[in-house]
Design a protein around this motif. Sequence first.
Motif, PDB file in Angstrom:
ATOM      1  N   LYS A   1       0.869  -1.184   0.000  1.00 33.46           N
ATOM      2  CA  LYS A   1       0.000   0.000   0.000  1.00 33.46           C
ATOM      3  C   LYS A   1       0.904   1.232   0.000  1.00 33.46           C
ATOM      4  O   LYS A   1       1.945   1.257   0.644  1.00 33.46           O
ATOM      5  CB  LYS A   1      -0.862   0.027   1.264  1.00 33.46           C
ATOM      6  CG  LYS A   1      -1.904  -1.084   1.331  1.00 33.46           C
ATOM      7  CD  LYS A   1      -2.963  -0.773   2.389  1.00 33.46           C
ATOM      8  CE  LYS A   1      -4.207  -1.599   2.184  1.00 33.46           C
ATOM      9  NZ  LYS A   1      -4.343  -2.698   3.156  1.00 33.46           N
ATOM     10  N   GLY A   2       0.541   2.244  -0.674  1.00 28.92           N
ATOM     11  CA  GLY A   2       1.335   3.477  -0.643  1.00 28.92           C
ATOM     12  C   GLY A   2       1.273   4.106   0.741  1.00 28.92           C
ATOM     13  O   GLY A   2       0.199   4.202   1.346  1.00 28.92           O
TER      14      GLY A   2
ATOM     15  N   PRO B   1       5.526   7.346  -5.832  1.00 31.67           N
ATOM     16  CA  PRO B   1       5.271   6.262  -6.797  1.00 31.67           C
ATOM     17  C   PRO B   1       6.057   4.977  -6.506  1.00 31.67           C
ATOM     18  O   PRO B   1       5.934   4.003  -7.223  1.00 31.67           O
ATOM     19  CB  PRO B   1       5.758   6.873  -8.109  1.00 31.67           C
ATOM     20  CG  PRO B   1       6.897   7.750  -7.706  1.00 31.67           C
ATOM     21  CD  PRO B   1       6.496   8.326  -6.372  1.00 31.67           C
ATOM     22  N   TYR B   2       6.860   5.001  -5.433  1.00 37.60           N
ATOM     23  CA  TYR B   2       7.743   3.853  -5.171  1.00 37.60           C
ATOM     24  C   TYR B   2       6.974   2.604  -4.739  1.00 37.60           C
ATOM     25  O   TYR B   2       7.420   1.490  -4.981  1.00 37.60           O
ATOM     26  CB  TYR B   2       8.803   4.246  -4.139  1.00 37.60           C
ATOM     27  CG  TYR B   2       9.609   5.423  -4.623  1.00 37.60           C
ATOM     28  CD1 TYR B   2      10.569   5.260  -5.613  1.00 37.60           C
ATOM     29  CD2 TYR B   2       9.370   6.713  -4.144  1.00 37.60           C
ATOM     30  CE1 TYR B   2      11.293   6.352  -6.101  1.00 37.60           C
ATOM     31  CE2 TYR B   2      10.079   7.815  -4.618  1.00 37.60           C
ATOM     32  CZ  TYR B   2      11.040   7.619  -5.594  1.00 37.60           C
ATOM     33  OH  TYR B   2      11.737   8.693  -6.083  1.00 37.60           O
ATOM     34  N   ALA B   3       5.815   2.822  -4.106  1.00 30.21           N
ATOM     35  CA  ALA B   3       5.029   1.668  -3.650  1.00 30.21           C
ATOM     36  C   ALA B   3       4.632   0.776  -4.818  1.00 30.21           C
ATOM     37  O   ALA B   3       4.555  -0.450  -4.695  1.00 30.21           O
ATOM     38  CB  ALA B   3       3.796   2.145  -2.887  1.00 30.21           C
TER      39      ALA B   3
ATOM     40  N   PRO C   1       8.857  -6.255  -3.025  1.00 24.00           N
ATOM     41  CA  PRO C   1       8.612  -5.063  -3.865  1.00 24.00           C
ATOM     42  C   PRO C   1       8.645  -3.762  -3.065  1.00 24.00           C
ATOM     43  O   PRO C   1       9.132  -2.734  -3.565  1.00 24.00           O
ATOM     44  CB  PRO C   1       7.216  -5.321  -4.447  1.00 24.00           C
ATOM     45  CG  PRO C   1       7.070  -6.812  -4.424  1.00 24.00           C
ATOM     46  CD  PRO C   1       7.772  -7.249  -3.175  1.00 24.00           C
ATOM     47  N   ALA C   2       8.129  -3.787  -1.844  1.00 22.34           N
ATOM     48  CA  ALA C   2       8.170  -2.572  -1.018  1.00 22.34           C
ATOM     49  C   ALA C   2       9.618  -2.210  -0.698  1.00 22.34           C
ATOM     50  O   ALA C   2      10.021  -1.038  -0.767  1.00 22.34           O
ATOM     51  CB  ALA C   2       7.386  -2.801   0.277  1.00 22.34           C
ATOM     52  N   TYR C   3      10.414  -3.216  -0.349  1.00 19.32           N
ATOM     53  CA  TYR C   3      11.840  -3.011  -0.069  1.00 19.32           C
ATOM     54  C   TYR C   3      12.537  -2.414  -1.296  1.00 19.32           C
ATOM     55  O   TYR C   3      13.313  -1.453  -1.188  1.00 19.32           O
ATOM     56  CB  TYR C   3      12.433  -4.373   0.305  1.00 19.32           C
ATOM     57  CG  TYR C   3      13.909  -4.408   0.643  1.00 19.32           C
ATOM     58  CD1 TYR C   3      14.396  -3.823   1.819  1.00 19.32           C
ATOM     59  CD2 TYR C   3      14.816  -5.084  -0.174  1.00 19.32           C
ATOM     60  CE1 TYR C   3      15.747  -3.909   2.145  1.00 19.32           C
ATOM     61  CE2 TYR C   3      16.164  -5.170   0.148  1.00 19.32           C
ATOM     62  CZ  TYR C   3      16.626  -4.573   1.311  1.00 19.32           C
ATOM     63  OH  TYR C   3      17.961  -4.665   1.632  1.00 19.32           O
ATOM     64  N   MET C   4      12.194  -2.945  -2.457  1.00 18.06           N
ATOM     65  CA  MET C   4      12.803  -2.425  -3.693  1.00 18.06           C
ATOM     66  C   MET C   4      12.348  -0.992  -3.962  1.00 18.06           C
ATOM     67  O   MET C   4      13.141  -0.146  -4.405  1.00 18.06           O
ATOM     68  CB  MET C   4      12.471  -3.345  -4.866  1.00 18.06           C
ATOM     69  CG  MET C   4      13.125  -4.724  -4.738  1.00 18.06           C
ATOM     70  SD  MET C   4      12.559  -5.920  -5.997  1.00 18.06           S
ATOM     71  CE  MET C   4      13.458  -5.338  -7.446  1.00 18.06           C
TER      72      MET C   4
ATOM     73  N   GLN D   1      13.704   4.797  -3.990  1.00 15.06           N
ATOM     74  CA  GLN D   1      13.600   6.163  -3.467  1.00 15.06           C
ATOM     75  C   GLN D   1      14.949   6.641  -2.926  1.00 15.06           C
ATOM     76  O   GLN D   1      15.357   7.780  -3.165  1.00 15.06           O
ATOM     77  CB  GLN D   1      12.526   6.219  -2.363  1.00 15.06           C
ATOM     78  CG  GLN D   1      12.238   7.656  -1.904  1.00 15.06           C
ATOM     79  CD  GLN D   1      11.256   7.712  -0.756  1.00 15.06           C
ATOM     80  OE1 GLN D   1      11.117   6.756   0.013  1.00 15.06           O
ATOM     81  NE2 GLN D   1      10.564   8.839  -0.641  1.00 15.06           N
ATOM     82  N   CYS D   2      15.633   5.768  -2.224  1.00 12.17           N
ATOM     83  CA  CYS D   2      16.977   6.108  -1.736  1.00 12.17           C
ATOM     84  C   CYS D   2      17.868   6.492  -2.913  1.00 12.17           C
ATOM     85  O   CYS D   2      18.619   7.472  -2.857  1.00 12.17           O
ATOM     86  CB  CYS D   2      17.601   4.925  -0.988  1.00 12.17           C
ATOM     87  SG  CYS D   2      16.843   4.589   0.618  1.00 12.17           S
ATOM     88  N   ASP D   3      17.759   5.717  -3.958  1.00 14.15           N
ATOM     89  CA  ASP D   3      18.601   5.973  -5.131  1.00 14.15           C
ATOM     90  C   ASP D   3      18.265   7.328  -5.764  1.00 14.15           C
ATOM     91  O   ASP D   3      19.157   8.102  -6.119  1.00 14.15           O
ATOM     92  CB  ASP D   3      18.416   4.833  -6.134  1.00 14.15           C
ATOM     93  CG  ASP D   3      19.278   5.028  -7.368  1.00 14.15           C
ATOM     94  OD1 ASP D   3      20.472   4.703  -7.280  1.00 14.15           O
ATOM     95  OD2 ASP D   3      18.761   5.543  -8.375  1.00 14.15           O
ATOM     96  N   ASP D   4      16.986   7.622  -5.924  1.00 10.25           N
ATOM     97  CA  ASP D   4      16.590   8.914  -6.506  1.00 10.25           C
ATOM     98  C   ASP D   4      17.099  10.073  -5.641  1.00 10.25           C
ATOM     99  O   ASP D   4      17.593  11.077  -6.160  1.00 10.25           O
ATOM    100  CB  ASP D   4      15.068   9.007  -6.614  1.00 10.25           C
ATOM    101  CG  ASP D   4      14.547   8.291  -7.862  1.00 10.25           C
ATOM    102  OD1 ASP D   4      15.370   7.942  -8.737  1.00 10.25           O
ATOM    103  OD2 ASP D   4      13.324   8.080  -7.940  1.00 10.25           O
ATOM    104  N   GLN D   5      16.946   9.925  -4.345  1.00  9.62           N
ATOM    105  CA  GLN D   5      17.406  10.996  -3.454  1.00  9.62           C
ATOM    106  C   GLN D   5      18.918  11.123  -3.492  1.00  9.62           C
ATOM    107  O   GLN D   5      19.469  12.219  -3.370  1.00  9.62           O
ATOM    108  CB  GLN D   5      16.908  10.739  -2.024  1.00  9.62           C
ATOM    109  CG  GLN D   5      15.392  10.871  -1.884  1.00  9.62           C
ATOM    110  CD  GLN D   5      14.921  12.306  -2.127  1.00  9.62           C
ATOM    111  OE1 GLN D   5      15.544  13.277  -1.695  1.00  9.62           O
ATOM    112  NE2 GLN D   5      13.812  12.447  -2.858  1.00  9.62           N
TER     113      GLN D   5
END
Lengths: 553, 553
Positions: free
Chosen positions: A196-197, A246-248, A296-299, A304-308
């Motif tokens: 869930k987002g 959108p990461y969820a 998938p949530a972990y990914m 998100q970590c990568d984008d930041q």
Amino acid sequence: MPEIRNILFVMYDQLRHDYMSCAGHPTMRTPNFDRLAAKGVRFTQAYVQSPVCGASRMSYYTGRYVGSHGAAWNGYPLKVGEATMGDHLRKLGMDSWLLGKTHMTPDTEGMARLGLTRDSVIGARVAECGFDLWVREDGLNPEGPDGFYYATPSPYNEYLKSLGYPGENPWHDNANAGVDEDGSVASGWLMKNARKGANVKEEHSETPWLTDRCLDFLASPQAAERPWLAHLSYIKPHWPYIAPEPYASMYGPQDVVPANRTEAEREDPQPVYGAFMNNLIGKAFSRDEVRSEVVPAYMGLIAQCDDQFGRLLDHLESTGRMEDTMIVLTADHGDYMGDHWMGEKDLFHDCSVRVPLIIYDPRQSAGSTRGTTCDALVESIDLTATFIEAAGGEVPEHVVEGRSLMPFLRGDTPAEWRDVAISEYDYSCSVMAGKLGVAPKDAVLFMIFDGRWKMMHAEGGFRPMLFDTLNDPKELDDRGDDPACAETRARLMERLSAWSRRVSQRTTISSDQIIARRGKARSKGVYLGVYDENDLTPELLVPITGAAKGDFR
Amino acid sequence: MPEIRNILFVMYDQLRHDYMSCAGHPTMRTPNFDRLAAKGVRFTQAYVQSPVCGASRMSYYTGRYVGSHGAAWNGYPLKVGEATMGDHLRKLGMDSWLLGKTHMTPDTEGMARLGLTRDSVIGARVAECGFDLWVREDGLNPEGPDGFYYATPSPYNEYLKSLGYPGENPWHDNANAGVDEDGSVASGWLMKNARKGANVKEEHSETPWLTDRCLDFLASPQAAERPWLAHLSYIKPHWPYIAPEPYASMYGPQDVVPANRTEAEREDPQPVYGAFMNNLIGKAFSRDEVRSEVVPAYMGLIAQCDDQFGRLLDHLESTGRMEDTMIVLTADHGDYMGDHWMGEKDLFHDCSVRVPLIIYDPRQSAGSTRGTTCDALVESIDLTATFIEAAGGEVPEHVVEGRSLMPFLRGDTPAEWRDVAISEYDYSCSVMAGKLGVAPKDAVLFMIFDGRWKMMHAEGGFRPMLFDTLNDPKELDDRGDDPACAETRARLMERLSAWSRRVSQRTTISSDQIIARRGKARSKGVYLGVYDENDLTPELLVPITGAAKGDFR
């Protein structure tokens, strides 16, 4: 000529070594981590000193093995007197700032004994394992019937509240929970909610929030005025496993790689492994529906970590800071994610104890190694040593047990590099120790890995675990009681014992100082083994002839 | 009912375990040491943690092995943060006073890092390994071409000067020198002068001087007002070997027991032993004229210590203090005195590493053991534990590695007592390490003794030494490379390795605290391994349902 003025020391919590595209993950996309890897060296065999947050971090921060600093598990205070990277760097004119998590618990009893209080500069640093605080946010704010997990307030929670998120704990209710059909909180603690987002705007979620704090820091007078190390330490992709959109929705069950496990592992496992495998977490992660929700949530959290991280790189590039800033990316440990029938971390399979490590050195001397990988056996304690060298200092070998990785960044291979990596794990605090009937002083595990063979030695009379990672890279065939491997086990055990006998507490005098002292007693008048004048040279005799004559008896 | 209010902790420096009449010496007379033995328990197998002053004492004072506290040789600073018996006792309402020697070197770098200075009460205690100073006198005041051995002034030297003894160093010129025929100084550094009477009035010599300071202390308001431990720590019978009359003439060559050594020991000795044997001191003590001069002087010094101990006992008896004072008599190590072709201390033969230990407990509970001996394997670290129990405390097993000897004083034998005694020796600072080509971190020796077999393990690739003390109580037959003993060596090596892997730095949390933490995360809201509501009880679900409804994304 680019020089190292600053160090950006980025740590993700519970990031597996193999969940980066540059490390070969088939579905995970980490373009920004890869960007750093393309500019630096990626160490493929980096091991943490303990696969658990607190102990691992105290080793990162002190440059010392867990058995040397003693803060062997989460919440075990780091004893007063242990020197940290902050202490070492400050002596070299470099500040050490904390942004995010350390898992440090101060030794309040030791501090009281020495009259140290947090309201002094020194006391504050001792309580924060040597860092000055830009912001400390350990990233967890759970609350149960017995109250909050941490007594201290969470700056991130305060931030969310200031934005109007309701309730006492928006960390939980929003950042780490989704929304049910009826609008109520769908807690991220329940793994069924993992995809869930999260009920928070993406830009308000934890990883962007801490990145913003880092951008604040980079723009600050403190960063401008003096060289600095900034320890940017994210809680994610650590549990609760739930990401904002959108990461969820970025990854789904189709992106989940199969669990690395076999039925054979469950047959007569080594007893400590068996106890962990059969605890609540191991059992949960053995269920397919848990993996297909959680992975998938972990990914998504990693994406998100990568984008930041990309935001940060963009900023450093646009401000010219890439020219004078060393950048390090690593994790405190991995995450089993159902591999080997385990969840969480705790034991020594690669997914738990091996971590990502990328180092970017801005100097020309590192030009030849950009975009390469290094397979040397590296330990997390090496970073403190590396940072000391980066700051222009000499590594105090009597205090810091790690070794500088600088030679590898220059493309050199040191003549004598370590032949084994060691990791330790203290499970005395776990219910498994109770179930196994192990005394707190025996609930200790050691990993010794020589690049091919990885052995886990368990105190308390249990058999070891042993993997031949050359022929069994997935670590599925435990040779811990295979008679054919008796010699290998004996060899590794002997090597572990030699390591255990190392000099680790002689931290107040260096080897050079020791050598300089040899044979000096004579010139200061200590004449041992001297029978008569013939045993002393004339200049040594002078001081003992005495000034005054006479009988005073 | 007699209770323990105070502890008189008496230490002699370099007093061999077998130079007391109560220990069976054929010619040495120690009626006052024997008086204490008749009132208490004499431990016949007491071992120091290192056969050298500084390291041994730091183990006595911290209750921790040398490898744990790290102050592994003379002048290696005790790192800031190490808790001492003074720290432990003070918490229990008992003061800790120092009268005499500790060999403590403060960790000035660590103190500076923590902002501690000697002019504060806490800083002063840290610098004096936890004691409050009544008087500190380390007992050595040598001077050579490069100046004084110690930078700090000697209170004893000041005392002699105040009495009119001439010159800058009456410690040397008078207390530790005789008089030549022409009235000039006959230095005690030259062992040929050992049997000359020291050029000082007996009542002004070192041992009576420190005894006087103890009598001052016993009469002081400080001693009257609060319970105390007084560490009365004599330099004698430590070198320079020279005694005032009548002690200088009390013993002669006829009283010297033959050296315990054989020619076989010199043939192919274990290399580290060989290097020590062949250094200046070993060679000197291998000469018969050295022994026949030095041993009588050593015995005279012991006789003076014994007489002064008698003065103390008389005083304690006449003032009623025997009723409420525990009295402990021990030494920091022994003295080879030519045995095994060695002088000084340093290695692990009994004459060096085994020490006298007599404990008198005034309470009725110790009634049944008065005048008895105890053969249990005792280590010097046991005293800190014993004193904590005597002061009414519980021994913090996560800090203090020794165990209380109280059960033995009551006549009990603990169900599980230690099976081995361990001692360590760091010779990195010696010229022998250089000669042997051993790196400072490898110049380390370990003794492991199981009550019968005594093994010395040397780092750096040297063979071990091994003695069967049952069949070879004089330790003359080194079985270190005897194939018949391979199994024994392997067994002891394994036991030593297990000891090396002990948890020694987890000093900030006790086993009880660890056990109390098990399984507590849930009640504070950390829900790991939870898939859905069915995995949580209703009361655990409540905190994660969240207060506010709504979508905040």
